[in-house]
Design a protein around this motif. Sequence first.
Motif, mmCIF file in Angstrom:
data_model
loop_
_atom_site.group_PDB
_atom_site.id
_atom_site.type_symbol
_atom_site.label_atom_id
_atom_site.label_comp_id
_atom_site.label_asym_id
_atom_site.label_seq_id
_atom_site.Cartn_x
_atom_site.Cartn_y
_atom_site.Cartn_z
ATOM 1 N N TYR A 76 0.835 -1.210 0.000
ATOM 2 C CA TYR A 76 0.000 0.000 0.000
ATOM 3 C C TYR A 76 0.869 1.259 0.000
ATOM 4 C CZ TYR A 76 -4.573 -2.195 0.804
ATOM 5 O OH TYR A 76 -5.744 -2.889 0.661
ATOM 6 N N ILE A 122 2.262 1.933 -3.489
ATOM 7 C CA ILE A 122 1.227 2.415 -4.406
ATOM 8 C C ILE A 122 0.850 3.862 -4.089
ATOM 9 C CG2 ILE A 122 -1.178 2.117 -5.098
ATOM 10 C CD1 ILE A 122 -0.783 -0.883 -4.751
ATOM 11 N N LEU A 123 0.715 4.164 -2.793
ATOM 12 C CA LEU A 123 0.299 5.523 -2.433
ATOM 13 C C LEU A 123 1.406 6.540 -2.712
ATOM 14 C CD1 LEU A 123 -1.827 5.133 0.815
ATOM 15 C CD2 LEU A 123 -2.588 5.608 -1.508
ATOM 16 N N ALA A 173 1.205 7.111 -6.323
ATOM 17 C CA ALA A 173 0.022 7.924 -6.627
ATOM 18 C C ALA A 173 0.264 9.375 -6.233
ATOM 19 C CB ALA A 173 -1.197 7.376 -5.893
ATOM 20 N N GLU A 195 -4.859 16.550 -5.319
ATOM 21 C CA GLU A 195 -6.173 17.178 -5.162
ATOM 22 C C GLU A 195 -6.184 18.130 -3.970
ATOM 23 O OE1 GLU A 195 -9.509 14.245 -6.087
ATOM 24 O OE2 GLU A 195 -7.843 12.906 -5.667
ATOM 25 N N LYS A 205 -9.339 19.149 -1.916
ATOM 26 C CA LYS A 205 -9.907 18.205 -0.950
ATOM 27 C C LYS A 205 -9.104 18.186 0.344
ATOM 28 C CE LYS A 205 -12.364 14.631 -3.538
ATOM 29 N NZ LYS A 205 -12.329 13.231 -3.944
ATOM 30 N N THR A 206 -7.782 18.121 0.195
ATOM 31 C CA THR A 206 -6.950 17.888 1.368
ATOM 32 C C THR A 206 -6.506 19.173 2.031
ATOM 33 O OG1 THR A 206 -4.954 17.878 0.033
ATOM 34 C CG2 THR A 206 -6.036 15.772 0.368
ATOM 35 N N GLY A 257 -4.373 21.264 0.610
ATOM 36 C CA GLY A 257 -3.016 21.590 0.174
ATOM 37 C C GLY A 257 -1.949 20.580 0.527
ATOM 38 N N VAL A 258 -2.294 19.544 1.263
ATOM 39 C CA VAL A 258 -1.301 18.540 1.633
ATOM 40 C C VAL A 258 -1.327 17.419 0.607
ATOM 41 C CG1 VAL A 258 -0.534 17.003 3.472
ATOM 42 C CG2 VAL A 258 -1.848 19.039 4.022
ATOM 43 N N ALA A 278 -1.647 14.203 0.523
ATOM 44 C CA ALA A 278 -1.993 13.186 1.510
ATOM 45 C C ALA A 278 -1.542 11.796 1.096
ATOM 46 C CB ALA A 278 -3.494 13.197 1.753
ATOM 47 N N ASN A 279 -1.679 11.463 -0.197
ATOM 48 C CA ASN A 279 -1.270 10.131 -0.649
ATOM 49 C C ASN A 279 0.208 9.901 -0.382
ATOM 50 O OD1 ASN A 279 -3.697 9.148 -1.528
ATOM 51 N ND2 ASN A 279 -3.448 9.874 -3.625
ATOM 52 N N THR A 285 0.960 9.653 3.511
ATOM 53 C CA THR A 285 0.454 8.390 4.054
ATOM 54 C C THR A 285 1.293 7.232 3.549
ATOM 55 O OG1 THR A 285 -1.739 9.355 3.974
ATOM 56 C CG2 THR A 285 -1.618 6.997 4.368
ATOM 57 N N LEU A 291 3.259 4.482 5.746
ATOM 58 C CA LEU A 291 3.025 3.043 5.649
ATOM 59 C C LEU A 291 4.322 2.289 5.384
ATOM 60 C CD1 LEU A 291 -0.316 2.883 3.653
ATOM 61 C CD2 LEU A 291 0.067 2.355 6.055
#
Lengths: 104, 571
Positions: free
Chosen positions: A31, A34-35, A38, A45, A48-49, A51-52, A54-55, A58, A62
């Motif tokens: 994971y 992949i993140l 990504a 985006e 949504k976040t 400005g961070v 996030a993917n 995170t 992980l």
Amino acid sequence: MSDSTSDGTSGSRKAGAFDIRNIIGALMGLYGVILVLAGLLGEHEPDKTGGVNANLWTGIGLLVVAVVFFGWARLRPIVVPQDVDEPDDDPTRPGPRRKRPPVT
Amino acid sequence: MTSDTLIDASWLDYLLVAIYFAFVLGIGVMARRSVSDSIDFFLSGRSLPAWVTGLAFISANLGAVEIMGMSANGAELGLPTVHYFWVGAVPAMLFLGVVMMPFYYGSKVRSVPEFMFRRFGTGAHLVNAISFAVAQLLIAGVNLALLAGIVHALLGWPIWIALVVAGAIVLSYITLGGLSAAIYNEVLQFFVIVASLLPLTLIGLHRVGGWDGLTDKVTAAADGAPADAGVAPAAQQLESWPGQALSGFDSPLFSVIGIVFGLGFVLSFGYWTTNFVEVQRAMASNSISAARKTPIIGAFPKMFIPFIVIVPGMISAVLVSEMIELKNGGSPEGGASGEGVAYNDALLLLMRDVLPNGLLGLAIAGLLAAFMAGMAANISAFNTVFSYDLWQRYIRKDHSDDYYLRIGRIATVAATVIAIFTARIAMGYDNVMDYLQTLFGFFNAPLFATFILGMFWKRMTPTAGWVGLVFGTLSAVAVDRVAAAGLIELPGQGVAFLAASTAFVVDIVLSVVVSLVTEPKPAAELKGLVYSETPREDLVDPNEASMPWYQRTLPLAGIALAMVIVLNITF
């Protein structure tokens, strides 16, 4: 990583790939990769976040978790005794019967 | 909304979900085929270290109830929801580990009714087996309703089709062998859920301007809400005590009593100490010491779970437009049930608004996993009790193992079909927590009363066992019906607390009265089942004294208790 490597002499083996810590590490690591990808390649985006990326963050988190679990499993391997009782078909958790070779 | 579905998932999200299912089913298949001695070793029972069973213990409970129910509660009522964790779970888990676990681990029973049978005989066993089976079917319905909600939110299917498909998914999960590797899966599930909810919380907090921003927004929303929306004042939403918003009592004193006795004592001790879905996890550990430490180790993550489920619910209530409208007394369109947005949707809507594709997939995987595992656990618990405790003992004795396994399989399918209908009941509740706490009041509160009395009072008779259970449950149902008829007005989960407390008191009083006029079991039959008849050395692990302090049961329990008191004072 090899599973169930036998060291022969002491009559016991290490749990190897089936050590639950390695399974956790594998899933978290997969994971994480992949993140991170990504986060680096995919569209970001910020609306949504807030400005961070996030993917990406995170994913990095992980990967760290994965490394910790692999490291723990490597440093303190679980030793499986030579004689393992085969688990019963647990009546509290019914399902199809286990397929196992007859005991010789 | 621009699209037909609540959540816009991309191929990336589906990939992450697929990877999770590949892992879970892969473990199941490997376990079934016995490809490795080490899997046999881990699953053969009584071989797991305490940290694994501790996480599985928490994870078995970290299902629909925790994630959707608690975030719904957080959105509706705010911070007092933490009582479900700090008052309503941790003390009971510590009690289970310190006091009750030795009886379970020592007696090797496989189900709650089995323990009742050995302590009280047929009457209590039959009553308990039937009520346990019914409770599992109703709770499976809750899990199924939430699972169907996600399918509906993801794919936009009508809710009936989503229910049937979700039922089919769970059936295949059970049959493909997910359950035989349940503990592995539950530990994995724990990490996936934390990995998705922690970023959700952090990003959500970032969006609303940190903790201060959240409190400002909650205050502004509560002050600006129309009076008829029934929104709790900001002070009640942001301080855990005295928690009037949760208990529904106007008086702070009654509220504290209601929470401590109703939730903290009756409901939570009843739930945690008699719930075999969870106690079973501890039975798989490698020593009596590890079994006792299982719920205690589980208590540590349990303390911090409210921060990643309740806080997102609170954020959702001030950030997501539909939730703001709902909390102001409106009835926005959409929602997972397809019949308008409910508080249950708080988490899904927040995910839609703040998670980028990728993380969204991780979150969906975590939620699907949790509800599936939850429902599978309910179904298999039903199955056990139906095939072995009811069918074998009362209907068809002395048939072959294959025969009962076949009955079990039919029961699995039947239970899944019934759950589709009980899911419709669950969907009738705006906040699924209200419904669940009501069920726990009916079933767990009297059970706990009978258990605790039977465990510490050897004079308690078999007749008292079943009489207490029957009338305890009936009195809880009576309180609920009286409240439904409008004779008692308690918002929040106050009715459930009251019903549970009534059931507990009625059960205890009746059991004592009946015990005094009937014949007790001979003391020799109570060894290992009643505290005073069990030798002390059967209750502790002789090796434990040689372990370092941080691996011993009592110091760990003490630390957990101290931490939870600090948390209660801080918030």
